[in-house]
Design an enzyme around this catalytic site. Structure first.
Site, short mmCIF file in Angstrom:
data_model
loop_
_atom_site.label_atom_id
_atom_site.label_comp_id
_atom_site.label_asym_id
_atom_site.label_seq_id
_atom_site.Cartn_x
_atom_site.Cartn_y
_atom_site.Cartn_z
N ARG A 29 0.85 -1.17 -0.07
CA ARG A 29 0.03 -0.11 0.02
C ARG A 29 0.92 1.31 0.08
O ARG A 29 1.69 1.44 1.20
CB ARG A 29 -0.78 0.09 1.35
CG ARG A 29 -2.01 -1.06 1.32
CD ARG A 29 -3.01 -1.10 0.68
NE ARG A 29 -3.87 -2.17 0.50
CZ ARG A 29 -4.62 -2.66 -0.47
NH1 ARG A 29 -4.90 -1.83 -1.40
NH2 ARG A 29 -5.26 -3.62 -0.14
N ARG A 90 7.19 8.03 -20.86
CA ARG A 90 7.59 7.00 -19.82
C ARG A 90 7.08 7.63 -18.30
O ARG A 90 7.38 8.82 -18.08
CB ARG A 90 8.82 6.64 -19.70
CG ARG A 90 9.74 7.58 -19.42
CD ARG A 90 11.24 7.07 -19.35
NE ARG A 90 12.14 8.22 -19.39
CZ ARG A 90 13.46 8.19 -18.96
NH1 ARG A 90 13.78 6.95 -18.40
NH2 ARG A 90 14.23 9.09 -18.94
N ASN A 187 30.79 12.69 -16.01
CA ASN A 187 31.25 12.55 -14.59
C ASN A 187 32.41 11.48 -14.80
O ASN A 187 32.73 11.14 -15.78
CB ASN A 187 30.36 12.10 -13.75
CG ASN A 187 29.58 10.66 -14.06
OD1 ASN A 187 30.30 9.82 -14.59
ND2 ASN A 187 28.58 10.19 -13.40
N PRO A 227 31.68 15.01 -4.63
CA PRO A 227 31.98 15.77 -3.46
C PRO A 227 33.53 16.71 -3.71
O PRO A 227 33.90 17.33 -3.31
CB PRO A 227 32.10 14.75 -2.28
CG PRO A 227 31.80 13.45 -2.88
CD PRO A 227 31.57 13.44 -4.38
N ASP A 256 22.37 17.81 -13.10
CA ASP A 256 21.37 18.75 -13.95
C ASP A 256 21.59 20.38 -13.26
O ASP A 256 21.59 21.19 -14.21
CB ASP A 256 20.19 18.21 -13.67
CG ASP A 256 20.00 16.86 -14.29
OD1 ASP A 256 20.62 16.81 -15.49
OD2 ASP A 256 18.83 16.20 -14.18
N GLY A 291 15.22 15.21 -1.55
CA GLY A 291 14.72 14.28 -2.68
C GLY A 291 15.19 14.88 -4.20
O GLY A 291 16.42 14.90 -3.95
N1 LIG Z 1 28.63 15.31 -1.62
C1 LIG Z 1 28.78 16.50 -2.20
N2 LIG Z 1 29.07 17.58 -1.82
C2 LIG Z 1 29.24 18.58 -2.22
N3 LIG Z 1 29.03 18.87 -3.74
C3 LIG Z 1 28.84 17.80 -4.24
C4 LIG Z 1 28.62 16.45 -3.74
N4 LIG Z 1 28.10 15.79 -4.87
C5 LIG Z 1 27.98 16.46 -5.83
N5 LIG Z 1 28.51 17.65 -5.55
C6 LIG Z 1 28.30 18.63 -6.48
O1 LIG Z 1 27.59 18.58 -7.70
C7 LIG Z 1 28.31 18.36 -8.87
C8 LIG Z 1 27.64 17.23 -10.06
O2 LIG Z 1 28.02 16.09 -9.00
P1 LIG Z 1 28.40 14.72 -9.69
O3 LIG Z 1 29.75 14.74 -10.23
O4 LIG Z 1 28.08 13.71 -8.87
O5 LIG Z 1 27.31 14.80 -11.18
P2 LIG Z 1 26.67 13.64 -11.79
O6 LIG Z 1 27.55 12.38 -11.63
O7 LIG Z 1 26.66 13.98 -13.17
O8 LIG Z 1 25.48 13.43 -10.99
P3 LIG Z 1 23.96 13.13 -11.55
O9 LIG Z 1 23.79 11.73 -10.71
O10 LIG Z 1 22.89 14.09 -11.06
O11 LIG Z 1 23.89 12.86 -12.88
C9 LIG Z 1 29.84 18.34 -8.42
O12 LIG Z 1 30.70 18.90 -9.17
C10 LIG Z 1 29.71 18.93 -7.01
O13 LIG Z 1 29.89 20.51 -7.28
MG LIG Z 2 25.22 13.20 -14.63
#
Ligand SMILES: Nc1ncnc2c1ncn2[C@@H]1O[C@H](COP(=O)(O)OP(=O)(O)OP(=O)(O)O)[C@@H](O)[C@H]1O
Ligand SMILES: [Mg+2]
Length: 317
Positions: A29, A90, A187, A227, A256, A291
């Protein structure tokens, strides 16, 4: 005003709900569902809107789910242009299990685009009255022709606009093979998959990123490092931007938010270094929201000012 358009080939109607405990066979539920727009380019447009800018979200939309998605964006004040398609947009499902606070994210495949629909999408792009930056973000749905990405980039180039790409796998590879992109935002894992290299130290990272630029595949590479912040590589420079330490609520939407912020700054006339710093600030700001909420402007501006002050004070990167 410089115009930004985002293209989302696999948009989604995201629904979120929660259950007491996840267990097989039983009826689970769920709480009242909440709906939100989803898909890379759509979220980039939303992030730009959050930051006080404006971007047109262009995406295919089909069936009642497509209408619902467009309604949600209209309610948020995001300018949209939809291409009606046969397949239903979707729906993706996000379920929080209350007992563990774990989140389960069910991501369905994007709605298939027929060949005729793909051609219509390219024509729609070509017909846009204004186009200075095109951000392509997210995955490709099934059925996309092998020459779709090159034709898309060709259209953007013919318009004299800049393309920014945040994607992975084949899309990223095809786009780089076409060459002439302005910026890509992989990334670390996406860059590893692309290059086939382990990339476990910063020299290697710089080498791979600069290699793409020097091969003429794109003008700049911004590798996001979670990070650890990001690495910007262009023909002239490579710089590490260390992310600020923030209280982590949810990592959803960090990528994003980063891409939206970078594009907005560039569209406002900033150079790549400044835009990349604003992007890192927005990515970190997105971590501070719960979220799937994207970056907030006040947090982003505060973190950006902090990054600039840290550099002005000569703190090591
Ligand atoms: N734990 C964290 N603390 C501080 N800043 C963070 C952290 N995680 C991500 N960021 C910030 O967010 C930016 C993008 O994160 P990330 O490299 O995880 O992108 P991504 O892998 O493309 O993410 P997504 O899953 O949204 O596509 C990083 O360059 C950093 O500035
Ligand atoms: Mg990404």
């Amino acid at each position: 005003m410089t115009s930004i358009v985002t293209l989302t080939l696999s948009p989604a109607l995201d629904s979120a709900t929660s259950i007491a405990r996840l267990c097989p066979d039983a009826k689970l539920r769920c709480s009242e569902p909440r709906y939100a727009p989803g898909g890379g380019g759509i979220n980039v447009a939303r992030a730009i809107h959050q930051l006080g800018g404006s971007a047109l979200a262009l995406f295919p939309a089909g069936g009642p789910t497509g209408l619902h998605l467009a309604d949600l964006l209209a309610a948020e004040g995001i300018p949209c242009q939809t291409l009606p398609i046969d397949a239903w947009t979707r729906e993706c499902l996000n379920v929080v299990e209350q007992a563990s606070a774990q989140q389960y994210r069910f991501v369905l495949p994007g709605a298939r685009l027929s060949e005729a629909e793909q051609a219509q999408l390219l024509a729609a792009l070509d017909d846009l009255p204004e186009l200075d930056y095109l951000v392509v973000s997210g995955s490709l749905p099934a059925g996309i022709a092998a020459d779709f990405i090159p034709r898309l980039l060709q259209t953007v180039a013919q318009r004299g606009a800049r393309s920014i790409l945040d994607s992975s796998g084949d899309v990223l590879r095809q786009a780089l093979d076409f060459g002439g992109l302005y910026l890509i935002k992989p990334n670390l894992n996406e860059l590893r998959a692309l290059s086939g290299e382990d990339i476990d130290d910063s020299d290697q990272l710089i080498g791979v990123a600069r290699g793409l630029v020097e091969a003429g595949k794109c003008a700049a590479v911004l590798v996001s490092l979670g990070p650890q912040g990001a690495l910007l590589a262009t023909r002239e420079l490579s710089e590490r931007i260390i992310a600020p330490t923030v209280r982590k609520l949810s990592t959803v939407g960090a990528g994003d938010s980063l891409v939206g912020a970078v594009t907005l700054k560039l569209a406002l006339g900033a150079g790549l270094s400044e835009a990349a710093r604003y992007g890192v600030a927005a990515g970190s700001a997105a971590i501070m929201t719960a979220g799937s909420e994207l970056c907030r402007r006040a947090d982003t501006d505060r973190l950006f000012a902090w990054l600039q002050a840290r550099e002005a004070a000569g703190a090591p990167d």
